[in-house]
Scaffold this motif. Sequence first.
Motif, mmCIF file in Angstrom:
data_model
loop_
_atom_site.group_PDB
_atom_site.id
_atom_site.type_symbol
_atom_site.label_atom_id
_atom_site.label_comp_id
_atom_site.label_asym_id
_atom_site.label_seq_id
_atom_site.Cartn_x
_atom_site.Cartn_y
_atom_site.Cartn_z
ATOM 1 N N HIS A 238 0.977 -1.248 -0.098
ATOM 2 C CA HIS A 238 -0.131 -0.170 -0.064
ATOM 3 C C HIS A 238 0.877 1.144 -0.078
ATOM 4 O O HIS A 238 1.837 1.276 0.643
ATOM 5 C CB HIS A 238 -0.831 0.046 1.212
ATOM 6 N N HIS A 239 0.709 2.168 -0.801
ATOM 7 C CA HIS A 239 1.226 3.375 -0.692
ATOM 8 C C HIS A 239 0.568 4.381 0.237
ATOM 9 O O HIS A 239 -0.863 4.537 -0.214
ATOM 10 C CB HIS A 239 1.147 4.076 -2.385
ATOM 11 N N HIS B 29 -6.325 -3.934 2.980
ATOM 12 C CA HIS B 29 -5.914 -3.044 1.682
ATOM 13 C C HIS B 29 -7.275 -2.720 1.197
ATOM 14 O O HIS B 29 -7.504 -1.157 0.826
ATOM 15 C CB HIS B 29 -5.093 -3.803 0.663
ATOM 16 N N HIS C 116 -9.001 1.623 1.360
ATOM 17 C CA HIS C 116 -9.533 2.431 0.176
ATOM 18 C C HIS C 116 -11.013 2.422 0.083
ATOM 19 O O HIS C 116 -11.350 3.046 -0.768
ATOM 20 C CB HIS C 116 -8.795 1.619 -1.098
#
Length: 127
Positions: free
Chosen positions: A77-78, A105, A109
């Motif tokens: 994950h950024h 994840h 988001h």
Amino acid sequence: MVPLVGAVAELLGVDDAIPESTAEWEGGIKESVVRKRERSRRNRLLCISIHGRICKVCGFDPVTVYGPDGSQIIEVHHIEPLSESSAPRPYDPASDLIPLCPNCHRAIHCRVPAFSPDELRSLMGIS
Ligand SMILES: [Zn+2]
Ligand SMILES: [Zn+2]
């Protein structure tokens, strides 16, 4: 309507519009054009090498559950999501990237802007 079907319909926002039929055709071929952000394979490898292959939010270790092939399950994950950045920029695997399990994840988001790892931990009741 069967209660479970009704609950699913409510989640999907279709109320009572689901027909009684039990079979629906699926599996046809549909062409599509997808625009994706470039990702660095090097940064993925470095992120996992630096932070390990355990989810940084919930602590899930896919290798203990699924065996050696489970290491492929972990996602990178950024912290500043690629989808929310206006232009490409360098990402430092030590400070800009973290390993997450697929569930965390997906959850991180669920909101735009994305939840921070601390916010998601708080939502999950993890301190
Ligand atoms: Zn997780
Ligand atoms: Zn992400």
